[in-house]
Design an enzyme around this catalytic site. Structure first.
Site, PDB file in Angstrom:
ATOM      1  CD  GLU A   5       2.525  -7.368   2.535  1.00 21.94           C
ATOM      2  OE1 GLU A   5       1.349  -6.996   2.387  1.00 21.94           O
ATOM      3  OE2 GLU A   5       3.333  -7.412   1.600  1.00 21.94           O
ATOM      4  CG  ASN A 138      -0.001  -4.783  -1.028  1.00 22.86           C
ATOM      5  OD1 ASN A 138      -0.282  -5.620  -0.179  1.00 22.86           O
ATOM      6  ND2 ASN A 138       1.144  -4.796  -1.692  1.00 22.86           N
ATOM      7  CG  ASP A 186       2.780  -3.260   1.187  1.00 24.67           C
ATOM      8  OD1 ASP A 186       1.773  -3.969   1.324  1.00 24.67           O
ATOM      9  OD2 ASP A 186       3.891  -3.753   0.900  1.00 24.67           O
TER      10      ASP A 186
END
Length: 283
Positions: A5, A138, A186
């Site tokens: 991420e 997120n 996300d």
């Protein structure tokens, strides 16, 4: 990567994290070359931003708070607001806004409903809780002028849009930008036309939404859990995850790159104006 991420295009190149492993990584050379590790922390590492005028130093959402991570891997903690929480917590996604402030979200390890918060780190290094009742924060992303912030609550499938006061950084009343019914929004990034690219966890797709919330296009990936996105001019980079998959495929956890026709901008660095110097900071 287990949970790739926090990918950003910075003036130091492409950086990304493997959250649960606490690894800060960089992509160098040819796109098929292995990622290079810059640092590893003994706690989860959610995302970083470069610190302006401090070569090799990053501000990081990590463990239960926010720290400065120097080139030698040492840390200086600015705040640990979740250290004494009633349930085990960790930091998640984070980014710097166009004015050089750092924003970071927290969540419960078990993704308990409403346990997360959003924090803002101002130029003097002070961390302030600005939002609560978030489950999985997120995709923090800002428009180029810094006047609008996009924040996804992945567990609830919603992306909200907040006006941001340019002087005080106070957030105005939110509005729902997009609701995702078939997966979890996300990581996000805003391109030069103000459209928002969203990694949609569980769907194997990245979606581009126009500023009015209409779906413009969908990019399909051979990985089920896209988690982070960034634009390096006209290259869209996408991180994915293997975590939670009983039988991961060969590309789950890989980093993908695709050429797009609308570019993005360099990620902003965090700017510090306090009296104390950061590690590696130029006088």
């Amino acid at each position: 990567m287990e949970l790739g991420e926090g990918i950003r295009w910075t003036d130091r190149g492409i950086v990304l994290v493997d959250i649960l492993a606490g690894r800060l990584l960089t992509a160098v050379g040819h796109p098929t070359d292995p990622l290079r590790q810059l640092a590893q922390l003994p706690v989860p590492l959610g995302a970083v931003a470069a610190v302006a005028d401090a070569p090799g130093t990053w501000i990081a959402a990590a463990g239960t708070g926010i720290c400065l991570l120097s080139a030698d891997g040492s840390t200086r903690w600015l705040a640990r607001p979740e250290a004494d929480a009633a349930r085990p917590m960790r930091m998640n996604d984070a980014t710097a806004d166009p004015f050089g402030r750092f924003w970071a979200g927290s969540m419960a390890y078990d993704a308990d409903e409403g346990a997360g918060s959003l924090y803002r780190v101002d130029h003097d290094g002070t961390a302030t809780r600005v939002l609560d009742d978030i489950t999985v924060p997120n995709g923090l992303a800002f428009t180029a002028d810094g006047a609008t912030m996009y924040l996804a609550d992945s567990a609830r499938g919603v992306i909200r849009r907040y006006p941001v006061d340019p002087e005080t950084a106070e957030l105005g009343p939110p509005e729902v930008f997009v609701t995702v019914d078939d997966g979890s929004p996300d990581g996000m990034v805003v391109d030069v036309e103000g459209a928002v690219w969203v990694a949609v966890w569980g769907t194997g797709s990245v979606r581009r939404y126009l500023p009015d919330g209409r779906l413009d296009r969908t990019l399909s990936l051979p990985a089920r859990q896209p988690a982070g996105v960034c634009l390096q001019e006209d290259l869209l980079h996408v991180t994915t995850a293997r975590v939670g998959l009983a039988e991961p495929g060969p590309y789950d956890g890989a980093l993908f790159t695709a050429r797009v026709d609308v570019p993005g901008l360099l990620a902003t660095a965090y700017r510090h104006d306090g009296s104390a110097s950061f590690p590696g900071e130029r006088p």
